[in-house]
Write a protein that holds these residues in place. Structure first.
Motif, PDB file in Angstrom:
ATOM      1  N   GLN A  11       6.447  53.045   8.437  1.00  0.00           N
ATOM      2  CA  GLN A  11       5.217  53.837   8.411  1.00  0.00           C
ATOM      3  C   GLN A  11       5.079  54.654   9.694  1.00  0.00           C
ATOM      4  OE1 GLN A  11       2.111  50.971   7.672  1.00  0.00           O
ATOM      5  NE2 GLN A  11       2.368  51.071   5.443  1.00  0.00           N
ATOM      6  N   MET A  12       5.362  54.018  10.837  1.00  0.00           N
ATOM      7  CA  MET A  12       5.318  54.746  12.112  1.00  0.00           C
ATOM      8  C   MET A  12       6.363  55.854  12.144  1.00  0.00           C
ATOM      9  SD  MET A  12       4.511  52.276  15.396  1.00  0.00           S
ATOM     10  CE  MET A  12       6.134  52.557  15.993  1.00  0.00           C
ATOM     11  N   LEU A  13       7.551  55.569  11.677  1.00  0.00           N
ATOM     12  CA  LEU A  13       8.616  56.559  11.634  1.00  0.00           C
ATOM     13  C   LEU A  13       8.216  57.731  10.743  1.00  0.00           C
ATOM     14  CD1 LEU A  13      11.483  57.325  12.497  1.00  0.00           C
ATOM     15  CD2 LEU A  13      12.328  56.076  10.494  1.00  0.00           C
ATOM     16  N   ASP A  14       7.610  57.428   9.612  1.00  0.00           N
ATOM     17  CA  ASP A  14       7.147  58.463   8.684  1.00  0.00           C
ATOM     18  C   ASP A  14       6.115  59.365   9.363  1.00  0.00           C
ATOM     19  OD1 ASP A  14       7.075  59.687   6.071  1.00  0.00           O
ATOM     20  OD2 ASP A  14       5.131  58.703   5.774  1.00  0.00           O
ATOM     21  N   ILE A  15       5.158  58.779  10.052  1.00  0.00           N
ATOM     22  CA  ILE A  15       4.125  59.553  10.749  1.00  0.00           C
ATOM     23  C   ILE A  15       4.756  60.422  11.835  1.00  0.00           C
ATOM     24  CG2 ILE A  15       2.150  59.354  12.338  1.00  0.00           C
ATOM     25  CD1 ILE A  15       1.339  56.835  10.658  1.00  0.00           C
ATOM     26  N   GLN A  16       5.687  59.873  12.597  1.00  0.00           N
ATOM     27  CA  GLN A  16       6.357  60.646  13.652  1.00  0.00           C
ATOM     28  C   GLN A  16       7.143  61.819  13.069  1.00  0.00           C
ATOM     29  OE1 GLN A  16       8.631  57.691  15.758  1.00  0.00           O
ATOM     30  NE2 GLN A  16       6.892  57.078  17.036  1.00  0.00           N
ATOM     31  N   MET A  17       7.812  61.600  11.960  1.00  0.00           N
ATOM     32  CA  MET A  17       8.583  62.676  11.329  1.00  0.00           C
ATOM     33  C   MET A  17       7.658  63.781  10.815  1.00  0.00           C
ATOM     34  SD  MET A  17      11.572  60.433   9.451  1.00  0.00           S
ATOM     35  CE  MET A  17      11.989  61.716   8.326  1.00  0.00           C
ATOM     36  N   ILE A  18       6.558  63.411  10.198  1.00  0.00           N
ATOM     37  CA  ILE A  18       5.593  64.398   9.698  1.00  0.00           C
ATOM     38  C   ILE A  18       5.036  65.209  10.862  1.00  0.00           C
ATOM     39  CG2 ILE A  18       3.285  64.651   8.674  1.00  0.00           C
ATOM     40  CD1 ILE A  18       4.082  62.269   6.817  1.00  0.00           C
ATOM     41  N   ASN A  19       4.687  64.545  11.962  1.00  0.00           N
ATOM     42  CA  ASN A  19       4.164  65.253  13.133  1.00  0.00           C
ATOM     43  C   ASN A  19       5.205  66.193  13.739  1.00  0.00           C
ATOM     44  OD1 ASN A  19       1.643  64.074  12.920  1.00  0.00           O
ATOM     45  ND2 ASN A  19       2.132  62.400  14.324  1.00  0.00           N
ATOM     46  N   MET A  20       6.459  65.771  13.764  1.00  0.00           N
ATOM     47  CA  MET A  20       7.526  66.613  14.306  1.00  0.00           C
ATOM     48  C   MET A  20       7.713  67.861  13.445  1.00  0.00           C
ATOM     49  SD  MET A  20      11.554  65.833  14.955  1.00  0.00           S
ATOM     50  CE  MET A  20      12.020  66.199  13.278  1.00  0.00           C
ATOM     51  N   VAL A  21       7.682  67.695  12.132  1.00  0.00           N
ATOM     52  CA  VAL A  21       7.826  68.837  11.228  1.00  0.00           C
ATOM     53  C   VAL A  21       6.656  69.802  11.399  1.00  0.00           C
ATOM     54  CG1 VAL A  21       7.791  69.523   8.791  1.00  0.00           C
ATOM     55  CG2 VAL A  21       9.290  67.669   9.543  1.00  0.00           C
ATOM     56  N   LYS A  22       5.444  69.290  11.522  1.00  0.00           N
ATOM     57  CA  LYS A  22       4.270  70.144  11.730  1.00  0.00           C
ATOM     58  C   LYS A  22       4.388  70.914  13.041  1.00  0.00           C
ATOM     59  CE  LYS A  22       0.897  67.503   9.065  1.00  0.00           C
ATOM     60  NZ  LYS A  22      -0.284  66.620   9.128  1.00  0.00           N
ATOM     61  N   GLU A  23       4.808  70.241  14.116  1.00  0.00           N
ATOM     62  CA  GLU A  23       4.953  70.899  15.411  1.00  0.00           C
ATOM     63  C   GLU A  23       6.051  71.963  15.363  1.00  0.00           C
ATOM     64  OE1 GLU A  23       4.500  72.087  19.291  1.00  0.00           O
ATOM     65  OE2 GLU A  23       3.142  70.964  18.000  1.00  0.00           O
ATOM     66  N   THR A  24       7.153  71.672  14.701  1.00  0.00           N
ATOM     67  CA  THR A  24       8.241  72.645  14.556  1.00  0.00           C
ATOM     68  C   THR A  24       7.765  73.853  13.765  1.00  0.00           C
ATOM     69  OG1 THR A  24       9.897  70.894  14.664  1.00  0.00           O
ATOM     70  CG2 THR A  24      10.598  72.981  13.712  1.00  0.00           C
ATOM     71  N   ASP A  25       7.049  73.635  12.686  1.00  0.00           N
ATOM     72  CA  ASP A  25       6.508  74.732  11.890  1.00  0.00           C
ATOM     73  C   ASP A  25       5.550  75.589  12.709  1.00  0.00           C
ATOM     74  OD1 ASP A  25       7.935  73.981   9.666  1.00  0.00           O
ATOM     75  OD2 ASP A  25       6.249  73.009   8.655  1.00  0.00           O
ATOM     76  N   ARG A  26       4.691  74.955  13.507  1.00  0.00           N
ATOM     77  CA  ARG A  26       3.744  75.685  14.349  1.00  0.00           C
ATOM     78  C   ARG A  26       4.486  76.553  15.366  1.00  0.00           C
ATOM     79  NH1 ARG A  26       2.146  75.901  19.028  1.00  0.00           N
ATOM     80  NH2 ARG A  26       3.197  74.043  19.766  1.00  0.00           N
ATOM     81  N   MET A  27       5.490  75.981  16.004  1.00  0.00           N
ATOM     82  CA  MET A  27       6.258  76.711  17.001  1.00  0.00           C
ATOM     83  C   MET A  27       7.020  77.871  16.365  1.00  0.00           C
ATOM     84  SD  MET A  27       9.592  77.046  18.353  1.00  0.00           S
ATOM     85  CE  MET A  27      10.288  75.758  17.385  1.00  0.00           C
ATOM     86  N   LEU A  28       7.634  77.643  15.216  1.00  0.00           N
ATOM     87  CA  LEU A  28       8.379  78.707  14.544  1.00  0.00           C
ATOM     88  C   LEU A  28       7.458  79.822  14.062  1.00  0.00           C
ATOM     89  CD1 LEU A  28      11.100  76.716  12.571  1.00  0.00           C
ATOM     90  CD2 LEU A  28      11.401  78.115  14.623  1.00  0.00           C
ATOM     91  N   GLU A  29       6.243  79.492  13.669  1.00  0.00           N
ATOM     92  CA  GLU A  29       5.274  80.518  13.264  1.00  0.00           C
ATOM     93  C   GLU A  29       4.909  81.390  14.458  1.00  0.00           C
ATOM     94  OE1 GLU A  29       2.756  82.860  10.993  1.00  0.00           O
ATOM     95  OE2 GLU A  29       4.381  81.532  10.425  1.00  0.00           O
TER      96      GLU A  29
END
Length: 143
Positions: A11-29
C-alpha cells in the motif's frame, strides 16, 4: 502478522508510485508549456523572416510558411531533457540546397538574438536536411 506487514508495504509502495507519477506529470507539463512558448516565438520569427520572400501559397493565397514539430515533442514522448526538433516548412527554394543553408544560417543568427535568454541554439548544416537544434534553458531565472 507477516501478511499484514506485506500488505502495508504494498500500500505504501502504491502511494509512493502514484505520487511520483503525479510529480513527473506536473514537471513535464511545466516543461511542455516552456517549450510551447519558445516554439511560438520561433514560429513568429520564421513567418516574419520568410513571409514575403520565399513563401509558398495555398489555393486561398495564404502563406504556408511555418514550422513543423517532429521527434519526441511531436509524439508527446519528450522528457525533461529532450531537445526541440523543428522543421521550417512552406519555403519555395526550388531545390537550391545552398540557398536553404544560407537562409537557415540567417534564421539561426536571428533566433540566437531573439531567444538567447531562453535557449541554446546550434545549427547543423551538414545534415541531409539542415537542422537547428534547440535546448530550452530550465534554470530558475527563466522559469
Amino acid at each position: 502478522m507477516n501478511c499484514l506487514v506485506t500488505e502495508e508495504y504494498y500500500q505504501m509502495l502504491d502511494i509512493q508510485m502514484i505520487n511520483m507519477v503525479k510529480e513527473t506529470d506536473r514537471m513535464l507539463e511545466s516543461v511542455r508549456k516552456e517549450r510551447e512558448f519558445i516554439v511560438n516565438l520561433i514560429e513568429s520569427k520564421v513567418k516574419s523572416t520568410f513571409q514575403n520572400t520565399y513563401a509558398t501559397f495555398n489555393i486561398g493565397n495564404t502563406s504556408v510558411v511555418g514550422i513543423k514539430r517532429y521527434g519526441s515533442m511531436a509524439t508527446e514522448l519528450a522528457i525533461e531533457t529532450s531537445d526541440v526538433d523543428l522543421a521550417v516548412v512552406g519555403l519555395d527554394l526550388q531545390g537550391n540546397k545552398e540557398l536553404q543553408i544560407q537562409l537557415m544560417w540567417k534564421l539561426c543568427e536571428q533566433l540566437e538574438l531573439f531567444i538567447k535568454t531562453y535557449s541554446t541554439i546550434k545549427f547543423i548544416d551538414t545534415a541531409t536536411v539542415p537542422v537547428i537544434k534547440l535546448q530550452v534553458d530550465r534554470s530558475e531565472e527563466h522559469t
